[in-house]
Design a protein around this motif. Structure first.
Motif, short mmCIF file in Angstrom:
data_model
loop_
_atom_site.label_atom_id
_atom_site.label_comp_id
_atom_site.label_asym_id
_atom_site.label_seq_id
_atom_site.Cartn_x
_atom_site.Cartn_y
_atom_site.Cartn_z
N MET A 281 86.86 55.34 13.66
CA MET A 281 85.58 54.98 13.08
C MET A 281 84.54 54.90 14.17
N PHE A 282 83.38 55.45 13.88
CA PHE A 282 82.36 55.49 14.92
C PHE A 282 80.98 55.34 14.29
N HIS A 283 80.15 54.53 14.93
CA HIS A 283 78.73 54.41 14.55
C HIS A 283 77.90 54.57 15.80
N CYS A 284 76.83 55.35 15.71
CA CYS A 284 75.90 55.42 16.84
C CYS A 284 74.49 55.56 16.32
N ASP A 285 73.55 55.09 17.12
CA ASP A 285 72.14 55.22 16.72
C ASP A 285 71.24 55.00 17.93
N VAL A 286 70.03 55.55 17.78
CA VAL A 286 68.95 55.24 18.73
C VAL A 286 68.01 54.32 17.97
N VAL A 287 67.78 53.15 18.51
CA VAL A 287 67.03 52.13 17.77
C VAL A 287 65.62 52.00 18.35
N ASP A 288 64.64 52.32 17.52
CA ASP A 288 63.24 52.14 17.93
C ASP A 288 62.96 50.64 17.90
N VAL A 289 62.90 50.04 19.09
CA VAL A 289 62.83 48.57 19.14
C VAL A 289 61.46 48.02 18.76
N THR A 290 60.51 48.92 18.52
CA THR A 290 59.23 48.42 17.99
C THR A 290 59.37 48.15 16.49
#
Lengths: 148, 89
Positions: free
Chosen positions: A1-10
């Motif tokens: 199982m894998f989750h990944c993301d780029v999170v726009d911290v604004t």
């Protein structure tokens, strides 16, 4: 199982609660959290924050490749991983990256987590612009990417 | 023909917009696009060696998020991304 993301911290936050909820599994007896944060000094300059830039499509593809490679190379048992990286301005002490992993046994989670962060450093298209106390900024030098 | 180049990392400082438009000959390879971009920079930011070094040390990626080789031929109007040396985490 894998989750990944780029999170726009604004707009959103990287949270350990989300990572914890994702990696929980009764098949795994060990879990490990790596948290990258913004520190106050680099190259003798006082750092107040870092702006992270990302090519989101390439970053997610790179994260997925790294997970698959780690799984094969380290022969992991029941690997679970959660990887989120910040995009945008992160102040001093703020979280830039979270890598949460779980496996059947403890030895593998250390290798697994280390593999992921070292490969991100080598090949994932993320850039850092440091902000200093005198309000100057500087893009950090990085590693040249080559075509495969 | 015209192609678009999306800017990332330190290359974002080249222009206010995050996308540049370059006029190139049909069948120009990445090496030629790099030269074209260096000429654009020389007009826009004369003798800025920091910027020209970024271009010389950058890779380019296509619309499939793949890094392309220097001999990759651009034969249609498309968007490429400039990928300066990386250093996240």
């Amino acid at each position: 199982m894998f989750h990944c993301d780029v999170v726009d911290v604004t707009k959103n936050k990287i949270t350990l609660e989300k990572a914890q909820a994702f990696i929980e599994s009764h098949k795994c007896g060990a879990s490990l959290f790596f948290i990258g944060t913004v520190r106050d000094n680099n190259n003798d300059k006082t750092v107040t924050g870092i702006t992270y830039d990302s090519h989101d499509g390439m970053v997610k593809k790179s994260f997925e490749e790294i997970f698959d490679e780690a799984n094969k190379t380290l022969q992991l048992q029941h690997p679970v991983a959660f990887v989120e990286h910040a995009k945008g301005y992160v102040p001093l002490g703020g979280i830039s990256v979270v890598i949460a992993v779980a496996c059947k046994h403890r030895a593998q989670v250390y290798e697994f987590s280390r593999y992921i962060i070292e490969e991100i450093k080598k090949r994932t298209p993320i850039w850092k612009k440091e902000h200093y106390i005198n309000e100057e900024t500087s893009w950090l030098d990085g590693k040249k990417i080559e075509a495969k | 023909m015209k192609i678009k180049i999306e800017l990332f990392g330190a290359a974002r400082d080249f222009a206010n917009d995050n996308i540049l438009e370059l006029k190139i000959e049909n069948q120009t390879n990445i090496k030629g696009i790099r030269e074209n971009l260096l000429q654009w920079l020389q007009k826009k930011h004369p003798n800025n060696s920091t910027y020209s070094n970024i271009v010389k040390n950058s890779a380019f990626c296509d619309e499939n998020n793949e890094i392309v080789h220097d001999d990759y031929l651009v034969s249609k109007e498309q968007k490429l991304c400039i990928i300066p040396p990386i250093g996240g985490g």
